[in-house]
Design a protein around this motif. Structure first.
Motif, short mmCIF file in Angstrom:
data_model
loop_
_atom_site.label_atom_id
_atom_site.label_comp_id
_atom_site.label_asym_id
_atom_site.label_seq_id
_atom_site.Cartn_x
_atom_site.Cartn_y
_atom_site.Cartn_z
N ILE A 151 -15.66 -2.09 -5.23
CA ILE A 151 -15.58 -1.96 -6.69
C ILE A 151 -14.14 -1.60 -7.08
N VAL A 152 -13.87 -1.72 -8.33
CA VAL A 152 -12.54 -1.35 -8.82
C VAL A 152 -12.30 0.12 -8.52
N CYS A 153 -11.17 0.41 -7.93
CA CYS A 153 -10.85 1.78 -7.52
C CYS A 153 -10.81 2.70 -8.73
N SER A 154 -11.53 3.81 -8.61
CA SER A 154 -11.59 4.74 -9.74
C SER A 154 -10.29 5.54 -9.86
N GLY A 155 -9.56 5.65 -8.75
CA GLY A 155 -8.34 6.46 -8.76
C GLY A 155 -7.20 5.80 -9.52
N CYS A 156 -7.18 4.47 -9.52
CA CYS A 156 -6.01 3.79 -10.10
C CYS A 156 -6.41 2.69 -11.06
N GLY A 158 -7.75 0.04 -10.41
CA GLY A 158 -7.56 -1.27 -9.80
C GLY A 158 -6.12 -1.73 -9.69
N THR A 159 -5.20 -0.92 -10.19
CA THR A 159 -3.80 -1.36 -10.13
C THR A 159 -3.20 -1.12 -8.74
N GLY A 160 -3.77 -0.22 -7.98
CA GLY A 160 -3.24 0.08 -6.65
C GLY A 160 -2.14 1.13 -6.68
N ALA A 161 -1.70 1.49 -7.86
CA ALA A 161 -0.61 2.48 -7.97
C ALA A 161 -1.18 3.84 -8.37
N GLU A 162 -0.66 4.87 -7.77
CA GLU A 162 -1.14 6.22 -8.05
C GLU A 162 -1.03 6.52 -9.54
N GLY A 163 -2.12 7.02 -10.08
CA GLY A 163 -2.11 7.37 -11.50
C GLY A 163 -2.18 6.16 -12.42
N GLY A 164 -2.44 4.98 -11.85
CA GLY A 164 -2.61 3.80 -12.69
C GLY A 164 -1.31 3.20 -13.18
N ALA A 165 -0.17 3.57 -12.56
CA ALA A 165 1.12 3.00 -13.00
C ALA A 165 1.16 1.50 -12.69
N GLU A 166 1.85 0.77 -13.51
CA GLU A 166 1.98 -0.69 -13.31
C GLU A 166 2.78 -0.97 -12.05
N PRO A 167 2.38 -1.96 -11.25
CA PRO A 167 3.21 -2.34 -10.12
C PRO A 167 4.52 -2.96 -10.61
N GLN A 168 5.52 -2.90 -9.77
CA GLN A 168 6.81 -3.43 -10.18
C GLN A 168 7.14 -4.71 -9.44
N THR A 169 7.94 -5.53 -10.08
CA THR A 169 8.38 -6.76 -9.46
C THR A 169 9.21 -6.41 -8.21
N CYS A 170 8.91 -7.11 -7.13
CA CYS A 170 9.58 -6.83 -5.86
C CYS A 170 11.08 -7.13 -5.98
N PRO A 171 11.92 -6.16 -5.67
CA PRO A 171 13.36 -6.38 -5.84
C PRO A 171 13.94 -7.35 -4.78
N THR A 172 13.30 -7.46 -3.65
CA THR A 172 13.84 -8.32 -2.59
C THR A 172 13.74 -9.79 -2.95
N CYS A 173 12.58 -10.18 -3.49
CA CYS A 173 12.34 -11.61 -3.75
C CYS A 173 12.26 -11.91 -5.25
N SER A 174 12.51 -10.95 -6.06
CA SER A 174 12.39 -11.08 -7.52
C SER A 174 11.03 -11.62 -7.94
N GLY A 175 10.02 -11.27 -7.19
CA GLY A 175 8.67 -11.66 -7.60
C GLY A 175 8.22 -13.00 -7.04
N MET A 176 9.07 -13.71 -6.34
CA MET A 176 8.69 -15.02 -5.81
C MET A 176 7.76 -14.90 -4.60
N GLY A 177 7.82 -13.80 -3.90
CA GLY A 177 6.99 -13.66 -2.70
C GLY A 177 7.63 -14.28 -1.47
#
Ligand SMILES: [Zn+2]
Ligand SMILES: [Zn+2]
Length: 381
Positions: A151-156, A158-177
């Motif tokens: 189920i969607v994590c109650s702690g975050c 579903g964002t995966g970040a502590e406290g529900g903070a938005e994930p950030q674009t990866c600086p290494t690949c600029s979000g391309m993966g």
């Protein structure tokens, strides 16, 4: 430059089926694959052209629009961003990753990860097998089930970040993966080591779920099983499947019904069949028998005199209800006339007397016996 006709681009007929279009597209994609065309400067644009053509023709709605209006269907302000078929950012590597998935996704079991950026992902559908009795299929029921799911994590949230903070674009690949690296003459592309291809990073992963945004849970659900279900009926519980990744929508839960065989009743669609034993005497002189019904009650059935074994009678509306519809099936009962066993001396005596009377009484039977007799006599001569 005028755009080429999409069918022409793929080398397919206008009337081509979805399968034929797919084949034509695969052929083109292989022909134009960048690995094979290092000396063909037009390959890249042709490849993109084929990709764009297939993006439209594989989609029934877009194809219908294209068949009707041609390229005009996708030009002009028909809803802004993303309307351009095969659109995206026009970057060659992202066009290629779509093709790659389409070409090989089937063989890899589908649902592969997109090569480029990867964000919210829909959760998987879940299947739950539920065995029920014929009585439950008749009446319908509310069934409590426990589904192991995430189920969607109650702690975050579903964002995966502590406290529900938005994930950030990866600086290494600029979000391309993916990252590109120069190796001699070649540029190679590989999965970004920082974000593992996701394109986003989480600075402080959630402590509850470790950053996945999901928690494993046993979840209790109450499922409404409508009256009339049968083996093979699927009930879809929208959004009750596995939770999505990184805030994606949940999958669905499918309840697969299996109805157990019943001791007394055989089912054929909405009708029920039941064999009912009757005594020889009742079958001969007529009478009533009581038969069980699927609703748990009993029905009295008149057995007409002279009933033979196998005689079928119909009890209207004593069958199964039709699923999601008006109407109820019938119950068919089949008489099974029982030959008496373990007779007492008195019963035997009565039956012998009965037999004697029958012979005297029944001209047809007498006629038959005399025929048999003369048949054997003829055989002897
Ligand atoms: Zn979490
Ligand atoms: Zn990255």
């Amino acid at each position: 430059m005028a755009k080429r006709d999409y069918y022409e681009v793929l080398g397919a007929d206008r009337g081509a089926s979805a399968d034929e279009l797919k084949k034509a597209y695969r052929k083109k994609a292989k022909e134009l694959h960048p690995d094979r065309n290092s000396d063909n400067p037009n390959a890249e644009s042709q490849f993109k052209e084929a990709n764009e053509a297939y993006e439209v023709l594989k989609d029934a709605d877009k194809k219908a629009a294209y068949d009707r209006y041609g390229h005009a269907a996708f030009e002009g302000g028909m809803g802004g961003r993303g309307q351009h078929p095969g659109g995206g950012n026009g970057d060659f590597s992202s066009a290629f990753s779509d093709v790659f998935e389409d070409l090989f996704g089937d063989f890899m079991g589908g649902g592969g990860q997109r090569g480029g950026r990867q964000r919210a992902t829909r959760g998987s559908d879940l299947r739950y097998n539920l065995r029920i009795s014929l009585e439950d299929a008749f009446a319908g029921m509310q069934k409590a089930i426990t589904v192991p799911t995430s189920i969607v994590c109650s702690g975050c949230d579903g964002t995966g970040a502590e406290g529900g903070a938005e994930p950030q674009t990866c600086p290494t690949c600029s979000g391309m993966g993916k990252v590109r690296a120069q190796q001699g003459f070649f540029t190679v592309e590989r999965t970004c080591p920082t974000c593992s291809g996701i394109g986003q990073i989480i600075k402080n992963p959630c402590r509850t779920c470790g950053g996945s945004g999901r928690e494993e849970k046993e979840r209790g659900l109450s499922v409404n099983i409508p009256a009339g279900v049968e083996t093979g009926t699927r009930i879809r519980l929208s959004g009750e499947g596995e939770a999505g990744l990184r805030g994606g929508p949940s999958g669905d839960l499918y309840i697969f019904i299996e109805v157990n065989e019943h001791e007394l009743f055989q089912r054929d669609g909405v009708d029920l069949y039941c064999r009912v034993p009757v005594s020889m005497a009742t079958a001969a002189i007529g009478g009533d028998v009581e038969v069980p019904t699927i609703d748990g009650g009993r029905s009295r059935v008149k057995v007409p005199s002279g009933s033979q074994s196998g005689r079928q009678m119909r009890l209207r509306a004593k069958g199964m209800p039709a699923l999601r519809g008006a109407g109820t099936g019938d119950m068919f009962i089949e008489l099974a006339v029982e030959t008496p066993v373990n007779l007492t001396g008195k019963q035997k005596e009565l039956l012998r007397e009965f037999e004697k009377l029958s012979e005297e009484n029944n001209p047809l039977l007498n006629n038959f016996f005399s025929k048999v007799k003369s048949f054997w006599e003829d055989m002897k001569n």
